[in-house]
Design a protein around this motif. Sequence first.
Motif, PDB file in Angstrom:
ATOM      1  N   UNK A 178      -3.774 -19.036  -4.241  1.00  0.00           N
ATOM      2  CA  UNK A 178      -3.852 -17.944  -5.208  1.00  0.00           C
ATOM      3  C   UNK A 178      -5.316 -17.522  -5.348  1.00  0.00           C
ATOM      4  N   UNK A 179      -5.539 -16.218  -5.183  1.00  0.00           N
ATOM      5  CA  UNK A 179      -6.891 -15.668  -5.253  1.00  0.00           C
ATOM      6  C   UNK A 179      -6.969 -14.728  -6.446  1.00  0.00           C
ATOM      7  N   UNK A 180      -7.993 -14.868  -7.282  1.00  0.00           N
ATOM      8  CA  UNK A 180      -8.126 -13.953  -8.424  1.00  0.00           C
ATOM      9  C   UNK A 180      -8.396 -12.530  -7.959  1.00  0.00           C
ATOM     10  N   UNK A 181      -7.913 -11.576  -8.731  1.00  0.00           N
ATOM     11  CA  UNK A 181      -8.100 -10.168  -8.384  1.00  0.00           C
ATOM     12  C   UNK A 181      -8.628  -9.426  -9.595  1.00  0.00           C
ATOM     13  N   UNK A 266     -12.520 -22.295  -2.410  1.00  0.00           N
ATOM     14  CA  UNK A 266     -11.118 -22.164  -2.807  1.00  0.00           C
ATOM     15  C   UNK A 266     -10.622 -20.736  -2.619  1.00  0.00           C
ATOM     16  N   UNK A 267     -11.460 -19.767  -2.973  1.00  0.00           N
ATOM     17  CA  UNK A 267     -11.048 -18.370  -2.847  1.00  0.00           C
ATOM     18  C   UNK A 267     -10.925 -17.935  -1.385  1.00  0.00           C
ATOM     19  N   UNK A 268     -11.817 -18.446  -0.537  1.00  0.00           N
ATOM     20  CA  UNK A 268     -11.781 -18.083   0.885  1.00  0.00           C
ATOM     21  C   UNK A 268     -10.687 -18.823   1.638  1.00  0.00           C
ATOM     22  N   UNK A 269     -10.229 -19.951   1.097  1.00  0.00           N
ATOM     23  CA  UNK A 269      -9.196 -20.729   1.784  1.00  0.00           C
ATOM     24  C   UNK A 269      -9.746 -21.593   2.886  1.00  0.00           C
TER      25      UNK A 269
END
Length: 309
Positions: A178-181, A266-269
Amino acid sequence: MDWNSYIKNYQSYLKIERGLSTNTIENYSFDIDRLRLFLTENEIAVSPIQIGEETLQQFIYSVSKQVNPRSQARIISGLKSFFSYLIFEDYRTTNPLELIETPKTGRKLPDTLTTDEIDTLIAAIDLTSNEGERNRAILETLYGCGLRVSELASLKISDLFFEEGFVKVTGKGNKQRFVPIGDLTKKFIEIYKNNNRTQLSVQKGFEDTLFLNRRGKQLTRAMIFTIIKNLAFKINLNKNISPHTLRHSFATHLLENGADLRSIQLMLGHESITTTEIYVHLDRKFLTEVLNTFHPRKNPHSDLPEVEG
């Protein structure tokens, strides 16, 4: 078995057991096909089970005259993986590439764009065209969420959790995160989704796909590359950019504004934070500022106990 059979089994292993994407599997297969073509051209009749280190050294030497060290290293890595699979399946007992060194390539730092360049790139989109709102939403999502181009192309409407402030992204190896938007990115996706996408005749099987081409099917990675390349040409941007440039810029700008590496990872995976650390090398000035701002001994005249002589 012949080469085709071994390669087919290897592809199944990469897909089923390692969960790799179709693009990654094709890249691995291309390396093996290159070796097989070399054997054919030099009339070397040998199976994957029989081939030895000497023949592979000849192949690597041949390749070194055709490609740069980075591509050469990738080919060696791909072939090592193939022969490791053959050992795993008990077809071989040794890896003939084990003692062959990978050429030193150095670390290539990615290109990035400034925030002004990104604003100019997005402003160059013709919003009066049928694809204008879609293209703006694409660039805003690539930069606003730091997605890979394959992740963006496969993004589903059902992956949008706007009320919670996240999008669900399917990355390498079908691993989800899950990535924040941000609100701005959400706004432009909503405009495209509710106004422009509804005007398309969506083809069967693509009802849930967010970004569609004019025929109502999923956008290809090549098309997304073309959109960005054309915009860069339009604004005379003298940088070699791609969708990945926006992902690199996303991470770099987060770092420059104080985000920690673990959060960016975490955001980049990225599986390993070592992969994320490449972004640290982009702005040494920023790191100096961090030290001078936060380290307790940043001030040479700070109150330190006197040392008796």
